[in-house]
Write a protein that holds these residues in place. Structure first.
Motif, mmCIF file in Angstrom:
data_model
loop_
_atom_site.group_PDB
_atom_site.id
_atom_site.type_symbol
_atom_site.label_atom_id
_atom_site.label_comp_id
_atom_site.label_asym_id
_atom_site.label_seq_id
_atom_site.Cartn_x
_atom_site.Cartn_y
_atom_site.Cartn_z
ATOM 1 N N VAL A 132 1.141 -1.176 0.046
ATOM 2 C CA VAL A 132 -0.017 0.052 0.096
ATOM 3 C C VAL A 132 0.908 1.101 -0.015
ATOM 4 O O VAL A 132 0.612 2.212 -0.956
ATOM 5 N N THR A 133 1.688 1.367 0.607
ATOM 6 C CA THR A 133 2.667 2.375 1.042
ATOM 7 C C THR A 133 4.201 2.081 0.675
ATOM 8 O O THR A 133 5.046 2.883 0.275
ATOM 9 N N VAL A 134 4.536 0.863 0.933
ATOM 10 C CA VAL A 134 5.826 0.368 0.574
ATOM 11 C C VAL A 134 5.713 -0.893 -0.356
ATOM 12 O O VAL A 134 4.733 -1.514 -0.300
ATOM 13 N N GLY A 135 6.829 -1.145 -1.300
ATOM 14 C CA GLY A 135 6.874 -2.222 -2.235
ATOM 15 C C GLY A 135 6.676 -3.578 -1.544
ATOM 16 O O GLY A 135 7.334 -3.845 -0.561
ATOM 17 N N THR A 136 5.808 -4.409 -2.088
ATOM 18 C CA THR A 136 5.719 -5.915 -1.333
ATOM 19 C C THR A 136 7.381 -6.549 -1.788
ATOM 20 O O THR A 136 7.891 -6.226 -2.528
ATOM 21 N N SER A 137 7.342 -7.543 -1.217
ATOM 22 C CA SER A 137 8.721 -8.509 -1.196
ATOM 23 C C SER A 137 8.396 -9.755 -0.976
ATOM 24 O O SER A 137 7.542 -10.084 -0.449
ATOM 25 N N GLY A 138 8.646 -10.566 -1.956
ATOM 26 C CA GLY A 138 8.485 -12.181 -1.977
ATOM 27 C C GLY A 138 9.230 -12.859 -0.890
ATOM 28 O O GLY A 138 9.083 -14.100 -0.835
ATOM 29 N N TYR A 139 10.031 -12.223 -0.125
ATOM 30 C CA TYR A 139 10.903 -12.766 0.963
ATOM 31 C C TYR A 139 10.261 -13.226 1.925
ATOM 32 O O TYR A 139 10.071 -14.349 2.476
ATOM 33 N N ASN A 140 9.537 -12.147 2.661
ATOM 34 C CA ASN A 140 8.294 -12.696 3.390
ATOM 35 C C ASN A 140 7.290 -11.635 3.563
ATOM 36 O O ASN A 140 7.610 -10.460 3.077
ATOM 37 N N SER A 141 6.143 -11.742 4.395
ATOM 38 C CA SER A 141 5.082 -10.666 4.087
ATOM 39 C C SER A 141 5.540 -9.486 5.086
ATOM 40 O O SER A 141 4.701 -8.405 5.033
ATOM 41 N N ASN A 142 6.507 -9.474 6.029
ATOM 42 C CA ASN A 142 6.922 -8.266 6.968
ATOM 43 C C ASN A 142 7.901 -7.427 5.964
ATOM 44 O O ASN A 142 8.389 -6.502 6.540
ATOM 45 N N ALA A 143 8.488 -8.100 4.910
ATOM 46 C CA ALA A 143 9.600 -7.315 4.263
ATOM 47 C C ALA A 143 9.152 -6.337 3.270
ATOM 48 O O ALA A 143 8.041 -6.492 2.913
ATOM 49 N N GLY A 144 9.578 -5.202 3.294
ATOM 50 C CA GLY A 144 8.944 -4.153 2.172
ATOM 51 C C GLY A 144 10.214 -3.162 1.600
ATOM 52 O O GLY A 144 11.359 -3.332 2.062
ATOM 53 N N PHE A 145 9.990 -2.796 0.353
ATOM 54 C CA PHE A 145 11.013 -1.976 -0.208
ATOM 55 C C PHE A 145 10.345 -0.398 -0.212
ATOM 56 O O PHE A 145 9.310 -0.178 -0.255
ATOM 57 N N SER A 146 11.327 0.454 -0.040
ATOM 58 C CA SER A 146 11.060 1.931 -0.018
ATOM 59 C C SER A 146 12.181 2.579 -0.723
ATOM 60 O O SER A 146 13.197 2.047 -1.084
ATOM 61 N N PHE A 147 11.982 3.738 -1.331
ATOM 62 C CA PHE A 147 12.723 4.748 -1.913
ATOM 63 C C PHE A 147 13.418 5.840 -0.874
ATOM 64 O O PHE A 147 12.426 6.401 -0.321
ATOM 65 N N PHE A 148 14.348 5.978 -1.133
ATOM 66 C CA PHE A 148 15.019 7.635 -0.409
ATOM 67 C C PHE A 148 16.302 7.894 -0.979
ATOM 68 O O PHE A 148 17.154 7.092 -1.738
#
Length: 263
Positions: A132-148
């Motif tokens: 929703v606000t950060v990118g999904t990750s196939g690693y696990n459901s608590n992992a996320g991608f963001s930009f900065f």
């Protein structure tokens, strides 16, 4: 009735079966681990390609497009977000990505351009939410991608406006685990050092403080040689610290990773 014990042959067969079962479980776990690492690499390539394609198509970074541009291209108005920076004045189309402002919109913009899937809404309010606000990750459901952008405020990883491995003004795609107690950031560890090394070595130079793939200790494990050989966070690195290495003997999640973008 007298009970008969196992013969040597029977005992050997039982031990062989047990050994095969253990080997099967071990092989299965290894295959699952390898699949999860491939998922990280696949996610990185997906977001990198979408990010680059967006820039080459619209001449602006996803998340950095002005409200006027978003309205013209996608028929929508950019969402509102807040970020207090001590170093810059926020402005659209400046090639700077402030995580709490631009990162949520980046995934939303890429979705609007049909470059990625998902249910992104482009708005940071009080919490980070994967998909929703950060990118999904196939690693696990608590992992996320963001930009900065390195060296600037509002990056979500507590670097403030410090250089990161003596780098500034480089845009990165960051992979971390969302905190459970304070889940408006995704600055916790997600990878074991050996797994972070394998990704880095496959795609880059295998060093956590150079090249296009960087790694650091997650907030949850502290800053004393957990992910890398540096006894501080990457924002505290100086050239006198020299070349770092991954702490491959630490067999637990201790690393978060940053992938340097082309633009």
């Amino acid at each position: 009735m007298q009970q008969r014990g196992f013969s040597l042959v029977e005992l050997s067969i039982v031990l062989i079966i047990i050994g095969l079962l253990i080997a099967g479980v071990s092989s299965g776990s290894k295959l699952i681990g390898q699949a999860k690492l491939r998922a990280v690499i696949s996610d990185y390539n997906t977001y990198k390609n979408a990010y680059n394609t967006f820039y080459l198509t619209y001449d602006v970074l996803p998340g950095d497009m002005s409200a006027t541009g978003a309205l013209a291209f996608f028929g929508v108005t950019n969402k509102s977000s807040t970020c207090t920076s001590s170093t810059i004045s926020y402005a659209s189309e400046d090639n700077i990505l402030l995580s709490m402002v631009d990162s949520p919109m980046s995934f939303w913009h890429m979705k609007l351009a049909d470059l990625i899937g998902g249910n992104y809404d482009g708005e940071y309010l009080t919490a980070e939410e994967v998909g929703v606000t950060v990118g999904t990750s196939g690693y696990n459901s608590n992992a996320g991608f963001s930009f900065f952008t390195l060296g600037l405020d509002c990056n979500q990883w507590g670097y403030s406006n410090n250089e990161v491995y003596e780098m500034s003004y480089k845009n990165v795609l960051a992979l971390g685990k969302i905190q459970t107690a304070n889940f408006h950031v995704e600055d916790n560890s997600v990878l074991k050092p050996v797994d972070a090394y394998n990704i880095d070595n496959k795609l880059d130079d295998g060093l956590p403080n150079s090249g296009i793939i960087l790694a650091d200790h997650g907030i949850d494990v502290g800053n004393s040689q957990q992910c890398t050989s540096l006894s501080s966070y990457a924002s505290g690195y100086t050239s006198s610290d020299g070349t770092l290495s991954y702490m491959a003997t630490n067999d637990y999640a201790a690393c978060r990773m940053m992938f340097v973008m082309n633009f």
